[in-house]
Design an enzyme around this catalytic site. Structure first.
Site, PDB file in Angstrom:
ATOM      1  N   ARG A 121      -7.383  -5.872   4.810  1.00 53.03           N
ATOM      2  CA  ARG A 121      -8.826  -5.672   4.774  1.00 53.03           C
ATOM      3  C   ARG A 121      -9.579  -6.977   4.925  1.00 53.03           C
ATOM      4  O   ARG A 121      -9.220  -7.980   4.295  1.00 53.03           O
ATOM      5  CB  ARG A 121      -9.246  -5.001   3.462  1.00 53.03           C
ATOM      6  CG  ARG A 121      -8.762  -3.578   3.322  1.00 53.03           C
ATOM      7  CD  ARG A 121      -9.108  -2.998   1.945  1.00 53.03           C
ATOM      8  NE  ARG A 121      -8.679  -1.599   1.873  1.00 53.03           N
ATOM      9  CZ  ARG A 121      -7.447  -1.212   1.551  1.00 53.03           C
ATOM     10  NH1 ARG A 121      -6.520  -2.130   1.267  1.00 53.03           N
ATOM     11  NH2 ARG A 121      -7.140   0.057   1.525  1.00 53.03           N
TER      12      ARG A 121
ATOM     13  N   HIS B   7      -6.928  -3.289   9.096  1.00 54.52           N
ATOM     14  CA  HIS B   7      -5.805  -3.211  10.049  1.00 54.52           C
ATOM     15  C   HIS B   7      -6.246  -3.262  11.512  1.00 54.52           C
ATOM     16  O   HIS B   7      -5.772  -2.487  12.351  1.00 54.52           O
ATOM     17  CB  HIS B   7      -4.989  -1.950   9.798  1.00 54.52           C
ATOM     18  CG  HIS B   7      -4.197  -1.972   8.521  1.00 54.52           C
ATOM     19  ND1 HIS B   7      -3.785  -3.129   7.908  1.00 54.52           N
ATOM     20  CD2 HIS B   7      -3.730  -0.942   7.744  1.00 54.52           C
ATOM     21  CE1 HIS B   7      -3.104  -2.831   6.812  1.00 54.52           C
ATOM     22  NE2 HIS B   7      -3.058  -1.518   6.691  1.00 54.52           N
TER      23      HIS B   7
ATOM     24  N   HIS C 147       4.095  -1.755   9.787  1.00 54.18           N
ATOM     25  CA  HIS C 147       3.654  -0.937   8.654  1.00 54.18           C
ATOM     26  C   HIS C 147       4.619   0.225   8.379  1.00 54.18           C
ATOM     27  O   HIS C 147       4.185   1.341   8.048  1.00 54.18           O
ATOM     28  CB  HIS C 147       2.248  -0.407   8.917  1.00 54.18           C
ATOM     29  CG  HIS C 147       1.439  -0.152   7.684  1.00 54.18           C
ATOM     30  ND1 HIS C 147       1.684   0.910   6.838  1.00 54.18           N
ATOM     31  CD2 HIS C 147       0.387  -0.813   7.149  1.00 54.18           C
ATOM     32  CE1 HIS C 147       0.806   0.899   5.850  1.00 54.18           C
ATOM     33  NE2 HIS C 147       0.001  -0.139   6.011  1.00 54.18           N
ATOM     34  N   SER C 148       5.909  -0.026   8.472  1.00 56.05           N
ATOM     35  CA  SER C 148       6.881   1.022   8.150  1.00 56.05           C
ATOM     36  C   SER C 148       6.911   1.294   6.653  1.00 56.05           C
ATOM     37  O   SER C 148       6.848   0.380   5.827  1.00 56.05           O
ATOM     38  CB  SER C 148       8.281   0.618   8.623  1.00 56.05           C
ATOM     39  OG  SER C 148       8.366   0.667  10.026  1.00 56.05           O
ATOM     40  N   TYR C 149       7.029   2.580   6.316  1.00 54.44           N
ATOM     41  CA  TYR C 149       7.211   3.028   4.947  1.00 54.44           C
ATOM     42  C   TYR C 149       8.702   3.302   4.748  1.00 54.44           C
ATOM     43  O   TYR C 149       9.250   4.207   5.366  1.00 54.44           O
ATOM     44  CB  TYR C 149       6.461   4.331   4.682  1.00 54.44           C
ATOM     45  CG  TYR C 149       4.964   4.268   4.676  1.00 54.44           C
ATOM     46  CD1 TYR C 149       4.239   4.571   3.516  1.00 54.44           C
ATOM     47  CD2 TYR C 149       4.241   3.962   5.828  1.00 54.44           C
ATOM     48  CE1 TYR C 149       2.855   4.565   3.503  1.00 54.44           C
ATOM     49  CE2 TYR C 149       2.857   3.949   5.823  1.00 54.44           C
ATOM     50  CZ  TYR C 149       2.169   4.251   4.660  1.00 54.44           C
ATOM     51  OH  TYR C 149       0.791   4.242   4.654  1.00 54.44           O
TER      52      TYR C 149
ATOM     53  N   ASP D 239      -0.559  -2.381  -4.126  1.00 58.48           N
ATOM     54  CA  ASP D 239      -1.125  -2.569  -2.791  1.00 58.48           C
ATOM     55  C   ASP D 239      -1.618  -4.006  -2.717  1.00 58.48           C
ATOM     56  O   ASP D 239      -2.738  -4.280  -2.306  1.00 58.48           O
ATOM     57  CB  ASP D 239      -2.262  -1.569  -2.531  1.00 58.48           C
ATOM     58  CG  ASP D 239      -2.691  -1.522  -1.067  1.00 58.48           C
ATOM     59  OD1 ASP D 239      -2.014  -2.154  -0.229  1.00 58.48           O
ATOM     60  OD2 ASP D 239      -3.708  -0.862  -0.768  1.00 58.48           O
TER      61      ASP D 239
ATOM     62  N   GLU E 160       4.773  -5.492   4.045  1.00 56.96           N
ATOM     63  CA  GLU E 160       3.965  -5.994   5.155  1.00 56.96           C
ATOM     64  C   GLU E 160       3.911  -7.521   5.091  1.00 56.96           C
ATOM     65  O   GLU E 160       3.017  -8.101   4.473  1.00 56.96           O
ATOM     66  CB  GLU E 160       2.570  -5.384   5.102  1.00 56.96           C
ATOM     67  CG  GLU E 160       2.563  -3.861   5.087  1.00 56.96           C
ATOM     68  CD  GLU E 160       1.244  -3.283   4.623  1.00 56.96           C
ATOM     69  OE1 GLU E 160       0.193  -3.644   5.201  1.00 56.96           O
ATOM     70  OE2 GLU E 160       1.250  -2.481   3.666  1.00 56.96           O
TER      71      GLU E 160
END
Length: 346
Positions: free
Chosen positions: A76, A101, A175-177, A248, A309
């Protein structure tokens, strides 16, 4: 021999890298999105360890940024603006009054040019785009190359290279989870994380960094000796509550020749280590992931994945003591993150 295969999906192409151990990584040219990573568990069973949509058309909007390349700036940017060399740059606001992003037209929404390559012990995909001066409000013409390489050491290596003709903010990430239980069998509560970090960046209630570097000592943010993610998902520590019960946050990483983070799932036996030359990383525990999405292996739930990330800090645009993200002309942006997959031996 490592193999590259591809499948045409309408206007998109999905490429799959497969190594001699059966591990595979699938990537779309749209957004450079990693759709699947197939890894064996302790019994040898191959399962997907990243979140992705069952219906690939859902990637057109992809509000969760599943698997995507993020840019120009991951994270952000406060009030969607920044000052640079005496000028104010206004960006597209897509997260309340903030820019998230790369904005609505960020790199996750572009079709990348893909050049596959195969070698004896590795194979990969070289993805390239050009971002023009003024795109999403950013200065400078930017040439970007992201290379995914899978080798026979069961490593996925992501290399980022970029050059600009003007000074511009830039910090790229993927941005893989991840969910090491495989095929979404469980949430990430029992995932154990070890991280080389003694400081994290505090957030306000709008999830904007305050600029304060907080000490992890004595908090649920202390992963130096390893701890279960459930510690931060199930307590009343204010910084965990602010983000919707979880993490986060940007962790400042300490140099290491072995790893910056290790993630383990004892039930499946899967282990993933992360090493990077980035100064930090955001660990995001899918606190805002909505229930009920139809994913490739099942229906989504909150805390169904965790992102690592690796990046610079976008908050450095307003707090110059944080890891910076300005790329100057003539100075190439060169970053690398390596994910190594193993099975826990116990």
């Amino acid at each position: 021999m490592i193999r590259v295969t591809n499948e045409l999906l309408g206007n998109w192409t999905e490429y799959t890298l497969t190594n001699d151990n059966g591990i595979s990584v699938s990537v779309l040219d749209f957004g450079g999105i990693i759709t699947k990573i197939m890894i064996p568990d302790k019994t040898g069973r191959l399962e997907n360890i990243v979140l992705g949509y069952k219906n690939y058309q859902e990637y057109r909007t992809n509000p969760n940024y599943f698997g995507a390349i993020i840019g120009r700036v991951a994270g952000r940017i406060k009030e969607a603006s920044f000052e640079l060399d005496g000028s104010t740059y206004n960006l597209e606001a897509n997260n309340g009054e903030n820019h998230l992003h790369g904005g609505p037209g960020g790199f996750h929404q572009l079709i990348w040019k893909v050049s596959p390559f195969e070698k004896e012990t590795e194979a990969g995909l070289k993805l390239t785009i050009k971002s023009h001066d003024g795109d999403s409000g950013y200065p400078g013409n930017l040439d970007v190359t992201v290379t995914y390489t899978l080798n026979d050491q069961d490593q996925l290596i992501i290399d980022y290279l970029a050059t600009s003709d003007q000074t511009t903010p830039l910090t790229l990430t993927n941005h893989s989870y991840f969910n090491l239980s495989g095929n979404l069998k469980n949430t990430i509560h029992d995932h154990r994380v070890t991280m080389n970090s003694s400081k994290y960046v505090e957030l306000d209630e709008s999830l904007i960094p305050t600029g304060k570097l907080a000490d992890v000592e004595g908090t649920p943010f202390d992963f130096r000796s390893g701890r279960s993610l459930s510690t931060g998902l199930e307590n009343n520590f204010e910084q965990n509550k602010i983000v919707g019960n979880g993490y986060d946050h940007y962790f400042v990483l300490e140099d290491s020749s072995e790893f910056q983070a290790i993630i383990e799932d004892a039930n499946s036996g899967r282990k993933m280590s992360v090493i990077t030359n980035q100064p930090g990383m955001v660990m995001y525990t899918a606190n805002a992931l909505e229930d009920g999405l139809e994913l490739a292996e099942g229906i989504s739930r909150k805390h169904h994945g965790v992102c690592f990330e690796t990046q610079g800090s976008p908050a450095s645009l307003h707090n110059d003591h944080l890891p910076g993200i300005l790329l100057k002309p003539g100075e190439p942006y060169q970053k690398q993150t390596t994910f190594t997959f193993t099975v826990i031996k116990r």
